[in-house]
Design an enzyme around this catalytic site. Structure first.
Site, PDB file in Angstrom:
ATOM      1  N   SER A   1       3.143  -1.204  -3.549  1.00 50.11           N
ATOM      2  CA  SER A   1       2.071  -1.735  -4.399  1.00 50.11           C
ATOM      3  C   SER A   1       1.860  -0.904  -5.658  1.00 50.11           C
ATOM      4  O   SER A   1       1.297  -1.390  -6.632  1.00 50.11           O
ATOM      5  CB  SER A   1       0.764  -1.819  -3.599  1.00 50.11           C
ATOM      6  OG  SER A   1       0.445  -0.560  -3.046  1.00 50.11           O
TER       7      SER A   1
ATOM      8  N   GLY B   1       0.795  -1.223   0.000  1.00 50.51           N
ATOM      9  CA  GLY B   1       0.000   0.000   0.000  1.00 50.51           C
ATOM     10  C   GLY B   1       0.825   1.270   0.000  1.00 50.51           C
ATOM     11  O   GLY B   1       0.599   2.155   0.815  1.00 50.51           O
ATOM     12  N   THR B   2       1.789   1.382  -0.882  1.00 49.36           N
ATOM     13  CA  THR B   2       2.684   2.550  -0.920  1.00 49.36           C
ATOM     14  C   THR B   2       3.318   2.632  -2.305  1.00 49.36           C
ATOM     15  O   THR B   2       3.406   1.627  -2.999  1.00 49.36           O
ATOM     16  CB  THR B   2       3.793   2.401   0.152  1.00 49.36           C
ATOM     17  OG1 THR B   2       3.225   2.577   1.442  1.00 49.36           O
ATOM     18  CG2 THR B   2       4.895   3.426  -0.016  1.00 49.36           C
ATOM     19  N   THR B   3       3.749   3.822  -2.688  1.00 47.42           N
ATOM     20  CA  THR B   3       4.615   3.976  -3.859  1.00 47.42           C
ATOM     21  C   THR B   3       5.843   4.771  -3.436  1.00 47.42           C
ATOM     22  O   THR B   3       5.721   5.918  -3.008  1.00 47.42           O
ATOM     23  CB  THR B   3       3.894   4.718  -4.998  1.00 47.42           C
ATOM     24  OG1 THR B   3       2.697   4.029  -5.340  1.00 47.42           O
ATOM     25  CG2 THR B   3       4.787   4.795  -6.233  1.00 47.42           C
TER      26      THR B   3
END
EC number: 3.4.25.1
Length: 277
Positions: free
Chosen positions: A172, A43-45
Site C-alpha cells: 500500500s 498495508g506494507t511497503t
C-alpha cells in the site's frame, strides 16, 4: 473472416475507457442492489533495486489487523535459498506459508540438479502456484537474487503475473516508494548508494501510508556475500517522557458516594462418598 480487426492509430494522453466502463458497471450493479468489490489494501511497503554487483531488498516492519497495529517489528524479508530472498506484502500467513513452500521445493530442486537454484526458477514456481489459486492467496511478492547469470529482480502479483524490472515496489506504500525510485534511480549504482536509495523509498512509504511503519530492514545479495540488516534504520523512534503523567491519589475530589449492600444467600451442601465395594 468472422471478425475484422481495424488498426487504430494511437493517440496521446491517458485513456479513460476503463473508467467509463467501471462507472457503467457500478451503476448497473447499484440498480440490482449489488456493490462492486473494493481494492484490498495490503498495508506494507516492500521494494528492491538492482545495483552494479547485486540486489538490495527492503521492507518496513509493521503488521496490521485492520486499523490496529498487531506487530511493530515483524520480518517481511523471507529466505528462499542462500542466494535468493523474497519480500512479502499482503496476508501475513499467506506470504509466510507460500515462501516456505517454495523454499522447500527449491531445495529439493537444488539437491536434484546439484547446483544453486536460479532466480527465474523461483519466479516460475511462485507465479504458477499463485495463478493456480486465482488470487485467493493474498501474497504480493518482491523476489530478488543473484545466480550464475547475474542479479535478477521480480515483482509477483497475487494473481500470478510477474514483472522483471531494475527497481520494483509493492504494497500500500508502493506509490510513495516508486516516486523515490523514479526520481533518484540510475543504472550501475554502488552498494552504499543502492542501500541508501532503498532505505529512502521504504521511509517514503512509512511516512505516507498508515499501513506501513516502524523500522526499515534491508537484505543485500551479491555473488560474494549476503548481508541481512535488521534493522538498517529506525525512522520512528519513540519519544522520551519528560515527566510523570499519572495523577496522585486524591487529586480529584469525590463528588458523590453511594454504598449498596449486597444480599448474599449462603447454601450448605454435604458430599457423601459412594461405596463401590
Amino acid at each position: 473472416m468472422a471478425a475484422v480487426s481495424v488498426y487504430e492509430r494511437p493517440v496521446g494522453g491517458f485513456s479513460f475507457d476503463n473508467c467509463r466502463r467501471n462507472a457503467v458497471l457500478e451503476a448497473d450493479f447499484a440498480k440490482k442492489g449489488y456493490k462492486l468489490p473494493t481494492a484490498r489494501k495490503t498495508g506494507t511497503t516492500i521494494a528492491g533495486v538492482v545495483y552494479k554487483d547485486g540486489i538490495v531488498l527492503g521492507a518496513d516492519t509493521r503488521a496490521t489487523e485492520g486499523m490496529v497495529v498487531a506487530d511493530k517489528n515483524c520480518s517481511k524479508i523471507h529466505f528462499i535459498s542462500p542466494n535468493i530472498y523474497c519480500c512479502g506484502a499482503g496476508t501475513a500467513a499467506d506470504t509466510d506459508m507460500t515462501t516456505q513452500l517454495i523454499s522447500s521445493n527449491l531445495e529439493l530442486h537444488s539437491l536434484s540438479t546439484g547446483r544453486l537454484p536460479r532466480v527465474v526458477t523461483a519466479n516460475r514456481m511462485l507465479k504458477q502456484m499463485l495463478f493456480r489459486y486465482q488470487g485467493y492467496i493474498g501474497a504480493a511478492l518482491v523476489l530478488g537474487g543473484v545466480d550464475v547469470t547475474g542479479p535478477h529482480l521480480y515483482s509477483i502479483y497475487p494473481h500470478g503475473s510477474t514483472d522483471k524490472l531494475p527497481y520494483v515496489t509493492m504494497g500500500s506504500g508502493s506509490l510513495a516508494a516508486m516516486a523515490v525510485f523514479e526520481d533518484k534511480f540510475r543504472p550501475d549504482m554502488e552498494e552504499e548508494e543502492a542501500k541508501k536509495l532503498v532505505s529512502e523509498a521504504i521511509a517514503a512509504g512509512i511516512f505516507n501510508d498508515l499501513g506501513s511503519g516502524s523500522n526499515i530492514d534491508l537484505c543485500v545479495i551479491s555473488k560474494s556475500k549476503l548481508d541481512f540488516l535488521r534493522p538498517y534504520s529506525v525512522p520512528n523512534k519513540k519519544g522520551t517522557r519528560f515527566g510523570r503523567y499519572r495523577c496522585e491519589k486524591g487529586t480529584n475530589a469525590v463528588l458523590t458516594e453511594k454504598v449498596t449492600t449486597l444480599e448474599i444467600e449462603v447454601l450448605e451442601e454435604t458430599v457423601q462418598t459412594m461405596d463401590t465395594s
